[in-house]
Write an enzyme that holds these catalytic residues in place. Structure first.
Site, mmCIF file in Angstrom:
data_model
loop_
_atom_site.group_PDB
_atom_site.id
_atom_site.type_symbol
_atom_site.label_atom_id
_atom_site.label_comp_id
_atom_site.label_asym_id
_atom_site.label_seq_id
_atom_site.Cartn_x
_atom_site.Cartn_y
_atom_site.Cartn_z
ATOM 1 N N SER A 122 1.203 -1.212 -0.091
ATOM 2 C CA SER A 122 0.026 0.234 -0.175
ATOM 3 C C SER A 122 1.085 1.348 0.239
ATOM 4 O O SER A 122 1.844 1.336 0.513
ATOM 5 C CB SER A 122 -1.084 -0.186 1.066
ATOM 6 O OG SER A 122 -1.526 1.347 1.238
ATOM 7 N N TYR A 152 -1.087 -0.513 10.189
ATOM 8 C CA TYR A 152 -1.323 -0.326 8.945
ATOM 9 C C TYR A 152 -0.821 -0.468 7.872
ATOM 10 O O TYR A 152 -0.322 -1.076 7.389
ATOM 11 C CB TYR A 152 -2.823 -0.487 8.634
ATOM 12 C CG TYR A 152 -3.756 -1.078 6.937
ATOM 13 C CD1 TYR A 152 -3.742 -2.031 6.432
ATOM 14 C CD2 TYR A 152 -3.356 0.123 5.817
ATOM 15 C CE1 TYR A 152 -4.097 -2.655 4.904
ATOM 16 C CE2 TYR A 152 -3.162 0.033 4.290
ATOM 17 C CZ TYR A 152 -3.785 -1.083 4.004
ATOM 18 O OH TYR A 152 -4.155 -1.401 2.845
HETATM 19 P P1 NAP Z 1 -11.501 -5.934 -0.048
HETATM 20 O O1 NAP Z 1 -12.171 -5.598 -1.498
HETATM 21 O O2 NAP Z 1 -11.969 -5.710 1.313
HETATM 22 O O3 NAP Z 1 -11.191 -7.471 -0.649
HETATM 23 C C1 NAP Z 1 -10.739 -8.274 0.431
HETATM 24 C C2 NAP Z 1 -10.338 -9.776 -0.196
HETATM 25 O O4 NAP Z 1 -9.567 -10.097 0.634
HETATM 26 C C3 NAP Z 1 -11.649 -10.458 -0.559
HETATM 27 O O5 NAP Z 1 -11.521 -11.423 -1.384
HETATM 28 C C4 NAP Z 1 -11.986 -11.079 1.099
HETATM 29 O O6 NAP Z 1 -12.179 -12.581 1.261
HETATM 30 C C5 NAP Z 1 -9.936 -11.454 0.902
HETATM 31 N N1 NAP Z 1 -9.502 -11.500 2.828
HETATM 32 C C6 NAP Z 1 -9.966 -10.839 3.582
HETATM 33 N N2 NAP Z 1 -9.149 -11.233 4.263
HETATM 34 C C7 NAP Z 1 -9.101 -12.766 3.807
HETATM 35 C C8 NAP Z 1 -8.316 -13.777 5.084
HETATM 36 N N3 NAP Z 1 -7.568 -13.769 6.741
HETATM 37 N N4 NAP Z 1 -7.996 -15.392 4.115
HETATM 38 C C9 NAP Z 1 -8.503 -14.856 2.968
HETATM 39 N N5 NAP Z 1 -9.690 -13.814 2.055
HETATM 40 C C10 NAP Z 1 -9.390 -12.819 3.498
HETATM 41 O O7 NAP Z 1 -9.613 -5.702 -0.855
HETATM 42 P P2 NAP Z 1 -9.507 -4.427 -1.194
HETATM 43 O O8 NAP Z 1 -9.559 -3.168 -1.666
HETATM 44 O O9 NAP Z 1 -9.879 -4.894 -2.944
HETATM 45 O O10 NAP Z 1 -7.595 -5.094 -0.940
HETATM 46 C C11 NAP Z 1 -6.677 -5.671 -1.460
HETATM 47 C C12 NAP Z 1 -5.989 -5.475 -1.002
HETATM 48 O O11 NAP Z 1 -5.075 -4.669 -1.337
HETATM 49 C C13 NAP Z 1 -5.311 -5.936 0.438
HETATM 50 O O12 NAP Z 1 -4.217 -6.096 1.192
HETATM 51 C C14 NAP Z 1 -5.219 -4.486 0.688
HETATM 52 O O13 NAP Z 1 -4.752 -4.370 1.845
HETATM 53 C C15 NAP Z 1 -4.772 -3.818 -0.545
HETATM 54 N N6 NAP Z 1 -4.642 -2.395 -0.799
HETATM 55 C C16 NAP Z 1 -5.898 -1.397 -1.162
HETATM 56 C C17 NAP Z 1 -6.463 -0.057 -1.185
HETATM 57 C C18 NAP Z 1 -8.165 0.245 -1.172
HETATM 58 O O14 NAP Z 1 -7.886 1.265 -0.933
HETATM 59 N N7 NAP Z 1 -8.787 -0.403 -1.766
HETATM 60 C C19 NAP Z 1 -4.892 -0.196 -0.734
HETATM 61 C C20 NAP Z 1 -3.651 0.473 -1.282
HETATM 62 C C21 NAP Z 1 -3.944 -0.915 -0.475
HETATM 63 P P3 NAP Z 1 -14.106 -12.680 1.594
HETATM 64 O O15 NAP Z 1 -15.098 -11.156 0.922
HETATM 65 O O16 NAP Z 1 -14.496 -13.827 2.071
HETATM 66 O O17 NAP Z 1 -13.916 -11.714 2.892
#
Ligand code: NAP
Length: 242
Positions: free
Chosen positions: A137, A151
């Site tokens: 991130s 985080y």
């Molecule tokens: P998201 O839309 O909330 O999706 C999270 C995904 O991770 C879902 O598929 C969820 O599955 C799965 N998950 C969560 N905890 C888990 C666990 N313990 N074991 C297995 N699967 C798990 O999140 P996102 O925004 O796409 O984020 C993805 C990555 O990008 C993360 O590492 C986050 O820190 C990083 N990131 C995101 C942003 C942003 O602004 N969105 C910015 C920087 C970095 P379920 O639905 O089945 O729970």
């Protein structure tokens, strides 16, 4: 040889966009997810609609046995050549003094221990080389004051993990890199209590808007693919200038 790539957290958000993009680029895909079966099934249907093979495996990445089962299931598609370490969580946005110990532990458990467990399985199994992309991130270098410093600190650990793994695994033909997204339009913001964050934060993003999951997926796909053959240990920022 067919690319067989595991995408953790592939049911929603950045992981789902990555799984769809990689399938369109010719990868067979195993997605891992925790509880949203309906969302996982929708991604799986899209993967299969491209003509590629796909699997959706419920696997909590904080549990070593479930991680092993995810990798065992993926091996049914062929030798695993790619891992996108993406499953991640935040916790409620707020001042550092209000951080609850349970939230801290969960963020470390999913975003660091889960990544290490998955990378370890990948490193053991990619005996003929491969590529790993860790989803970090922009928070790692911004610190996220007033939001979620813990985080941000864990994402900085992801960058160091990427660097160390890149150096240790390069001699084995495994390239390890990371992407560092900024504010991307996914459900993660609702889970941290600020569902409109992609729009409310737009004013402080130099490009003037939040990113879309597919814009991060494009960077991940490049890092996994042959055009990145000499790229290892990189953290590619995809943050609209943040
Ligand atoms: P998201 O839309 O909330 O999706 C999270 C995904 O991770 C879902 O598929 C969820 O599955 C799965 N998950 C969560 N905890 C888990 C666990 N313990 N074991 C297995 N699967 C798990 O999140 P996102 O925004 O796409 O984020 C993805 C990555 O990008 C993360 O590492 C986050 O820190 C990083 N990131 C995101 C942003 C942003 O602004 N969105 C910015 C920087 C970095 P379920 O639905 O089945 O729970």
């Amino acid at each position: 040889m067919t690319s067989v790539t595991i995408v953790t957290g592939g049911s929603r958000g950045i992981g789902a966009a990555t799984a769809r993009r990689l399938a369109a680029a010719g990868h067979d895909i195993a997605i891992g997810y925790r509880r949203d079966h309906t969302a996982a099934k929708a991604v799986l249907d899209d993967i299969q609609a491209t003509g590629r093979r796909g699997l959706a495996v419920p696997a909590d990445t904080t549990d070593p046995d479930q991680v092993q089962r995810l990798f065992d299931a993926a091996a049914d598609l062929g030798p695993v050549t790619g891992l996108v370490n993406n499953a991640g969580i935040t916790s409620p946005i707020g001042p550092f003094t209000e951080l609850r110990t349970d939230d801290l532990r969960q963020v470390v458990d999913v975003n660091l221990i889960g990544y290490v467990l998955c990378a370890q399985q990948a490193a053991r199994r990619m005996t003929h080389g491969g590529a790993i992309v860790n989803v970090s991130s922009a928070a790692a270098t911004l610190g996220s004051p007033g939001e979620y410093i813990h985080y941000a600190a864990v994402k900085a650990a992801t960058d160091t993990l990427t660097l160390g793994l890149a150096k240790e695994l390069a001699p084995h033909g495994i390239r390890v890199n990371a992407v560092a997204p900024g504010i991307i339009r996914t459900d993660i913001h609702a889970l941290s209590g600020v569902p409109d964050r992609p729009d409310s934060a737009a004013g402080r993003i130099p490009l003037g808007r939040a990113g879309e999951p597919d814009e991060v997926a494009a960077a991940i796909a490049w890092l996994l693919g042959p055009d990145a053959s000499y790229t290892a240990g990189a953290v590619l920022r995809v943050a609209g200038g943040l």
